[in-house]
Structure formats: structure tokens, C-alpha cells
Design an enzyme around this catalytic site. Structure first.
Site, PDB file in Angstrom:
ATOM      1  N   LEU A  81       8.192   4.525 -31.286  1.00 10.93           N
ATOM      2  CA  LEU A  81       9.503   5.005 -31.723  1.00 10.93           C
ATOM      3  C   LEU A  81       9.726   6.499 -31.534  1.00 10.93           C
ATOM      4  O   LEU A  81      10.855   6.967 -31.689  1.00 10.93           O
ATOM      5  CB  LEU A  81       9.703   4.659 -33.211  1.00 10.93           C
ATOM      6  CG  LEU A  81       9.630   3.171 -33.560  1.00 10.93           C
ATOM      7  CD1 LEU A  81       9.835   2.977 -35.060  1.00 10.93           C
ATOM      8  CD2 LEU A  81      10.645   2.366 -32.772  1.00 10.93           C
ATOM      9  N   LYS A  82       8.678   7.243 -31.231  1.00 15.32           N
ATOM     10  CA  LYS A  82       8.839   8.686 -31.113  1.00 15.32           C
ATOM     11  C   LYS A  82       9.121   9.087 -29.669  1.00 15.32           C
ATOM     12  O   LYS A  82       8.778   8.374 -28.729  1.00 15.32           O
ATOM     13  CB  LYS A  82       7.585   9.396 -31.613  1.00 15.32           C
ATOM     14  CG  LYS A  82       7.337   9.219 -33.100  1.00 15.32           C
ATOM     15  CD  LYS A  82       6.164  10.071 -33.550  1.00 15.32           C
ATOM     16  CE  LYS A  82       5.964   9.981 -35.063  1.00 15.32           C
ATOM     17  NZ  LYS A  82       4.873  10.854 -35.533  1.00 15.32           N
ATOM     18  N   LEU A  83       9.744  10.256 -29.507  1.00 20.21           N
ATOM     19  CA  LEU A  83       9.939  10.786 -28.170  1.00 20.21           C
ATOM     20  C   LEU A  83       8.588  11.170 -27.570  1.00 20.21           C
ATOM     21  O   LEU A  83       7.748  11.749 -28.241  1.00 20.21           O
ATOM     22  CB  LEU A  83      10.860  12.008 -28.193  1.00 20.21           C
ATOM     23  CG  LEU A  83      12.365  11.753 -28.320  1.00 20.21           C
ATOM     24  CD1 LEU A  83      13.101  13.075 -28.385  1.00 20.21           C
ATOM     25  CD2 LEU A  83      12.882  10.918 -27.161  1.00 20.21           C
ATOM     26  N   ILE A  84       8.430  10.846 -26.304  1.00 15.22           N
ATOM     27  CA  ILE A  84       7.207  11.208 -25.608  1.00 15.22           C
ATOM     28  C   ILE A  84       7.319  12.660 -25.156  1.00 15.22           C
ATOM     29  O   ILE A  84       8.345  13.070 -24.615  1.00 15.22           O
ATOM     30  CB  ILE A  84       6.992  10.290 -24.394  1.00 15.22           C
ATOM     31  CG1 ILE A  84       6.863   8.841 -24.859  1.00 15.22           C
ATOM     32  CG2 ILE A  84       5.765  10.706 -23.594  1.00 15.22           C
ATOM     33  CD1 ILE A  84       5.707   8.592 -25.799  1.00 15.22           C
ATOM     34  N   ASN A  98       7.839   1.088 -21.992  1.00 15.61           N
ATOM     35  CA  ASN A  98       8.075   0.726 -23.378  1.00 15.61           C
ATOM     36  C   ASN A  98       8.951  -0.517 -23.384  1.00 15.61           C
ATOM     37  O   ASN A  98       9.502  -0.917 -22.351  1.00 15.61           O
ATOM     38  CB  ASN A  98       8.762   1.866 -24.143  1.00 15.61           C
ATOM     39  CG  ASN A  98       8.596   1.733 -25.662  1.00 15.61           C
ATOM     40  OD1 ASN A  98       7.915   0.831 -26.156  1.00 15.61           O
ATOM     41  ND2 ASN A  98       9.207   2.636 -26.413  1.00 15.61           N
ATOM     42  N   HIS A 100      12.124  -2.586 -25.667  1.00 15.87           N
ATOM     43  CA  HIS A 100      13.164  -2.427 -26.686  1.00 15.87           C
ATOM     44  C   HIS A 100      13.811  -3.788 -26.929  1.00 15.87           C
ATOM     45  O   HIS A 100      14.016  -4.552 -25.988  1.00 15.87           O
ATOM     46  CB  HIS A 100      14.218  -1.426 -26.202  1.00 15.87           C
ATOM     47  CG  HIS A 100      15.266  -1.111 -27.212  1.00 15.87           C
ATOM     48  ND1 HIS A 100      15.059  -0.242 -28.265  1.00 15.87           N
ATOM     49  CD2 HIS A 100      16.540  -1.563 -27.351  1.00 15.87           C
ATOM     50  CE1 HIS A 100      16.159  -0.171 -29.001  1.00 15.87           C
ATOM     51  NE2 HIS A 100      17.064  -0.963 -28.466  1.00 15.87           N
ATOM     52  N   GLU A 170       9.994 -11.122 -25.766  1.00 16.15           N
ATOM     53  CA  GLU A 170       9.255  -9.872 -25.568  1.00 16.15           C
ATOM     54  C   GLU A 170       7.823 -10.160 -25.128  1.00 16.15           C
ATOM     55  O   GLU A 170       7.292  -9.509 -24.222  1.00 16.15           O
ATOM     56  CB  GLU A 170       9.230  -9.049 -26.871  1.00 16.15           C
ATOM     57  CG  GLU A 170      10.553  -8.410 -27.243  1.00 16.15           C
ATOM     58  CD  GLU A 170      10.415  -7.549 -28.484  1.00 16.15           C
ATOM     59  OE1 GLU A 170       9.433  -6.793 -28.582  1.00 16.15           O
ATOM     60  OE2 GLU A 170      11.292  -7.632 -29.359  1.00 16.15           O
TER      61      GLU A 170
END
Length: 206
Positions: A81-84, A98, A100, A170
Site C-alpha cells: 500500500l505504500k509508495l515505492i 503489484n 489491485h 487475483e
């Protein structure tokens, strides 16, 4: 060929369809863990998790050095969930994936995660949803789409019911996308769109 796996929160649950034995050889050498191993363990059919590198307080330089030391080729994010960090994206161009739980670009971006996505899909009246496997850049959920699966939204769906059906897809689509990545079957069009070359027919793409 080595892959690193990163997850925040629960990520994906365990895949019901382990990959064939020969594909286990393309195993991960380590896992990046934020809060829970459940998302990482979704890909135990892809990975041999030998150690955890990224924890709170680890710097980008330390992470990059660890990846280089382990000769990691790809980074697989399981609902991360975090920005790379920009430095990581630049060091691994076209090599970070990733997944989603919506058909991006719809219902993506900061704040769209978990049941929030499925609630928004139902509230919008959308007739279809589904997971998107995408390459990662410096922003939320706008990297190039690699693969998607369409899941019909039923008239009386609850967010939980829709989430269950999307999660099932998924498990399938991420394994297929990662397999294509490891087998070097991703072809980039001149306009920057990634396509997956068929395993059985090299002239077919999806």
C-alpha cells in the site's frame, strides 16, 4: 532468477493453485514484510522465503544494497500500500509488479484499498470489477497494466461478496503474470504497452 516479495497488511491469502514443480525453481530468495506474513505466504508456491529484509527504519539505500547483494531480478508486491521510493523504481525499471482489486484506472489511487474499493464499485453502479496486475512507478496505481480479470457485479452484492470473487481471480491472474515475467514472455509495444506472449503460441498476445 530471483524475486523479492513485499506485502503490507493481509495482502492476498494463500493461492489455491500452486504452480507446477518446475516453476518452483524460479523462487524468491527473501521476503519484504511490513505487518503480516499472510500476503507474502500467498505466493509460497512461487517463493522460498529465506529471510526478511525490509522492516521499519530500513533506509532505501540499505534496501537497494540488500537487493543487489541477493541479485534480485524482480520485485513482486502483494497488495503493498505504500509508495515505492523513486530510487527503487529507477533501479528496477519494468521489474516491479503489484496487484489491485479493481479494473484500473477505475477505483484506484491513494485511499482505495481493501473493502473501500469494493464499496465504491457497488456504490457507483458499475456492472463489472476485477483485479489488475500492473507495473509499479512512483505514483499510486497508474503504472502500465499487464493483466486483468473481469468479475461481474451482481445486483445484490455486498462488498464482502464481491471481494471474495475478485480475490479468487487475483490468485489466478497474478500467478499467470508472474510466470510470464519469469519466463521472459512480456513484450513491450512501441507505445509502451506491455503484452503477455502465449506459452503455446508465440504469435498470440494478451
Amino acid at each position: 532468477m530471483e524475486a523479492a516479495v513485499a506485502s503490507t497488511g493481509s495482502g492476498l491469502h494463500c493461492s489455491p493453485n500452486p504452480m507446477p514443480k518446475q516453476q518452483h525453481e524460479r523462487r524468491s530468495s527473501w521476503a519484504v514484510e511490513e505487518r503480516s506474513m499472510r500476503g507474502v505466504m500467498a505466493y509460497r508456491s512461487l517463493c522460498s522465503l529465506s529471510r526478511s529484509l525490509l522492516q521499519r527504519g530500513v533506509s532505501t539505500d540499505e534496501l537497494l544494497n540488500g537487493l543487489r547483494e541477493l541479485r534480485v531480478d524482480f520485485i513482486l508486491l502483494a497488495g503493498y500500500l505504500k509508495l515505492i521510493p523513486v530510487e527503487l523504481v529507477q533501479a528496477y525499471p519494468k521489474s516491479i509488479l503489484n496487484i489491485h482489486p479493481s479494473l484500473l484506472p477505475a477505483f484506484g489511487g491513494k485511499g482505495y484499498y481493501g473493502l473501500k474499493v469494493h464499496k465504491a464499485v457497488i456504490a457507483s453502479g458499475a456492472r463489472y470489477s476485477g483485479p489488475t496486475v500492473h507495473f509499479v512507478d512512483e505514483h499510486y496505481d497508474i503504472g502500465r497494466t499487464l493483466a486483468q480479470r473481469v468479475v461481474p457485479v451482481q445486483a445484490n452484492d455486498t462488498p464482502e461478496q464481491l471481494a471474495t470473487r475478485v480475490l479468487h481471480e487475483e490468485h489466478q491472474v497474478y500467478v499467470e503474470a508472474v510466470t510470464a515475467l519469469c519466463e521472459d514472455r512480456i513484450v513491450w509495444r512501441e507505445d509502451g504497452i506491455p503484452l503477455i506472449r502465449s506459452q503455446t503460441n508465440p504469435d498470440e498476445y494478451t
